[in-house]
Design an enzyme around this catalytic site. Structure first.
Site, PDB file in Angstrom:
ATOM      1  CD  GLU A   1       6.600   0.100   5.405  1.00 19.21           C
ATOM      2  OE1 GLU A   1       6.435   0.897   4.454  1.00 19.21           O
ATOM      3  OE2 GLU A   1       6.319  -1.105   5.346  1.00 19.21           O
TER       4      GLU A   1
ATOM      5  CE  LYS B   1       5.655   1.805  -3.209  1.00 21.27           C
ATOM      6  NZ  LYS B   1       4.722   0.937  -3.946  1.00 21.27           N
TER       7      LYS B   1
ATOM      8  CB  VAL C   1      10.153  -3.132   2.963  1.00 18.69           C
ATOM      9  CG1 VAL C   1      11.160  -4.172   3.441  1.00 18.69           C
ATOM     10  CG2 VAL C   1       8.829  -3.291   3.712  1.00 18.69           C
TER      11      VAL C   1
ATOM     12  CG  ASP D   1       4.917  -5.295  -9.976  1.00 18.79           C
ATOM     13  OD1 ASP D   1       5.887  -5.094  -9.225  1.00 18.79           O
ATOM     14  OD2 ASP D   1       3.832  -4.685  -9.864  1.00 18.79           O
TER      15      ASP D   1
ATOM     16  CB  SER E   1       8.555  -5.765  -4.159  1.00 21.66           C
ATOM     17  OG  SER E   1       9.022  -4.742  -3.298  1.00 21.66           O
ATOM     18  CB  ALA E   2      13.079  -2.739  -5.088  1.00 17.51           C
ATOM     19  CG  ASP E   3      10.031  -4.232  -0.302  1.00 18.44           C
ATOM     20  OD1 ASP E   3      10.590  -3.139  -0.523  1.00 18.44           O
ATOM     21  OD2 ASP E   3       8.852  -4.336   0.117  1.00 18.44           O
TER      22      ASP E   3
ATOM     23  CE  LYS F   1      -1.906  -6.038   3.169  1.00 18.54           C
ATOM     24  NZ  LYS F   1      -1.700  -4.612   3.037  1.00 18.54           N
TER      25      LYS F   1
HETATM   26  N1  PSU Z   1       2.539  -4.360   1.894  1.00 14.31           N
HETATM   27  C1  PSU Z   1       1.598  -3.999   2.805  1.00 14.31           C
HETATM   28  N2  PSU Z   1       1.476  -2.695   3.157  1.00 14.31           N
HETATM   29  C2  PSU Z   1       2.304  -1.742   2.645  1.00 14.31           C
HETATM   30  C3  PSU Z   1       3.319  -2.144   1.732  1.00 14.31           C
HETATM   31  C4  PSU Z   1       3.391  -3.455   1.392  1.00 14.31           C
HETATM   32  O1  PSU Z   1       0.878  -4.853   3.274  1.00 14.31           O
HETATM   33  O2  PSU Z   1       2.170  -0.564   2.982  1.00 14.31           O
HETATM   34  C5  PSU Z   1       4.292  -1.132   1.214  1.00 14.31           C
HETATM   35  C6  PSU Z   1       5.675  -1.346   1.875  1.00 14.31           C
HETATM   36  O3  PSU Z   1       6.281  -0.083   2.079  1.00 14.31           O
HETATM   37  C7  PSU Z   1       6.444  -2.129   0.834  1.00 14.31           C
HETATM   38  C8  PSU Z   1       5.890  -1.513  -0.437  1.00 14.31           C
HETATM   39  O4  PSU Z   1       7.847  -1.992   0.934  1.00 14.31           O
HETATM   40  O5  PSU Z   1       4.505  -1.333  -0.177  1.00 14.31           O
HETATM   41  C9  PSU Z   1       6.112  -2.398  -1.630  1.00 14.31           C
HETATM   42  O6  PSU Z   1       5.830  -1.679  -2.788  1.00 14.31           O
HETATM   43  P1  PSU Z   1       6.232  -2.276  -4.219  1.00 14.31           P
HETATM   44  O7  PSU Z   1       5.378  -3.494  -4.382  1.00 14.31           O
HETATM   45  O8  PSU Z   1       5.899  -1.155  -5.172  1.00 14.31           O
HETATM   46  O9  PSU Z   1       7.712  -2.594  -4.140  1.00 14.31           O
HETATM   47 MN    MN Z   2       6.259  -3.333  -8.031  1.00 11.79          MN
END
Ligand code: PSU
Ligand code: MN
Length: 303
Positions: free
Chosen positions: A24, A85, A105, A137, A139-141, A158
């Site tokens: 990524e 992003k 991701v 909140d 994540s879409a992941d 994390k």
């Molecule tokens: N977790 C990490 N480092 C990162 C990310 C997540 O330890 O850089 C990044 C990844 O690209 C992940 C994104 O897909 O943050 C998730 O963002 P969000 O929570 O906005 O979906």
């Molecule tokens: Mn989010």
């Protein structure tokens, strides 16, 4: 479907049927500070080559979806400020408008699958945030893992996230969460969280076989391989807990929302640990890249 732009190295690997590992780019633009972001991106690519696979770093540049970046493109991206992003929701708009963005991701999984790449290595996935019962909140992941057939190697998630809620949502979505070589789910900077992972495998070939078995069964979605940070590089969870709590409180106080939350928290933690978190982060991403290469190779042998 739109033809992506393959780097010469990735095009050659595809032509030869050689193993590929997707990487990524949000970790480069939003996850780590300059200049370590470029050093790590280069190092991780090199780690994958040393294991006998080909790295494919993914990003959108001037509206074109790139699968594999040249050394120049990688450096331009690492130096760039204010890069978008891109997650699932943003990818098509960015491409249609000729924009430039790094892939999370979720978006990297979409692009990798589009390009026929089955394995993707990163640091940590997004998940369910602390206080999600108020903020919603998530994540879409996690949804992406449920619908796109890519095996993602990460060091768990994390502690800025709510790990037990993250595991619950993954279970609901039917995503296999496979700890590599241990029973416990890793906690990114620390090898073990207090939580047991639902599944465990100790052999990259078995992970590849499980990926292939999902395909044979016609199951949508991928697998999350949770690979613990090497013990020599880990930071005890207790050292980080107060720092994470402060970062989260600041994010709430400044009303940080949406896709800004994760980069904000990561940035604050890097600042507050004076680089210690970054050293661990680098070690675990490299460790994940090596395992990803071994899974990709095993998958090539099976398929
Ligand atoms: N977790 C990490 N480092 C990162 C990310 C997540 O330890 O850089 C990044 C990844 O690209 C992940 C994104 O897909 O943050 C998730 O963002 P969000 O929570 O906005 O979906
Ligand atoms: Mn989010």
């Amino acid at each position: 479907m739109i033809a992506p732009a393959f780097s010469p190295e990735v095009a050659a690997a595809r032509a030869a049927g050689a193993p590929l590992v997707a990487l990524e780019s949000t970790i480069i633009t939003h996850g780590m500070p300059w200049p370590q972001n470029l050093e790590v991106a280069q190092q991780v690519e090199e780690d994958i080559r040393k294991e006998g696979a080909t790295p494919a770093t993914i990003a959108v540049i001037d509206g074109i979806l790139h699968i594999g970046l040249t050394a120049e493109a990688l450096e331009t991206l690492a130096r760039a400020k204010g890069v978008a992003k891109l997650s699932r929701a943003d990818l098509a708009v960015c491409m249609a408008t000729g924009g430039t963005g790094s892939t999370t991701v979720a978006a990297t999984m979409i692009a990798a699958h589009h390009a026929g790449i089955a394995v993707f290595a990163t640091g940590g996935i997004g998940g369910v945030h602390q206080g999600a019962e108020q903020s919603f909140d998530i994540s879409a992941d996690l949804q992406e893992l449920a619908q796109t057939p890519v095996t993602v190697v990460a060091a768990g998630a994390k502690a800025i996230l709510d790990l037990s809620k993250t595991l619950e949502v993954l279970e609901t979505l039917g995503v296999p969460v496979i700890s590599f070589g241990q029973d416990h789910f890793p906690a990114f900077w620390s090898a073990k969280s207090p939580l047991k992972a639902p599944l465990r495998l100790d052999d990259p070939t078995l992970i590849a076989q499980a990926h292939d078995m999902r395909r044979a069964l016609g199951l949508p979605g991928g697998q999350l391989v949770a690979n613990p940070i090497p013990a020599s590089d880990e930071i005890p969870a207790a050292d980080l807990a107060p720092i994470i709590a402060r970062a989260q409180a600041d994010a709430d106080r400044h009303r940080i929302t949406g896709k800004a939350v994760t980069p904000y928290l990561l940035q604050r933690i890097f600042e507050e640990t004076a680089g210690r978190s970054l050293t661990a982060n680098i070690a675990l991403v490299r460790n994940n890249a090596r395992l990803g290469a071994r899974i990709a190779q095993a998958l090539c042998t099976i398929g």
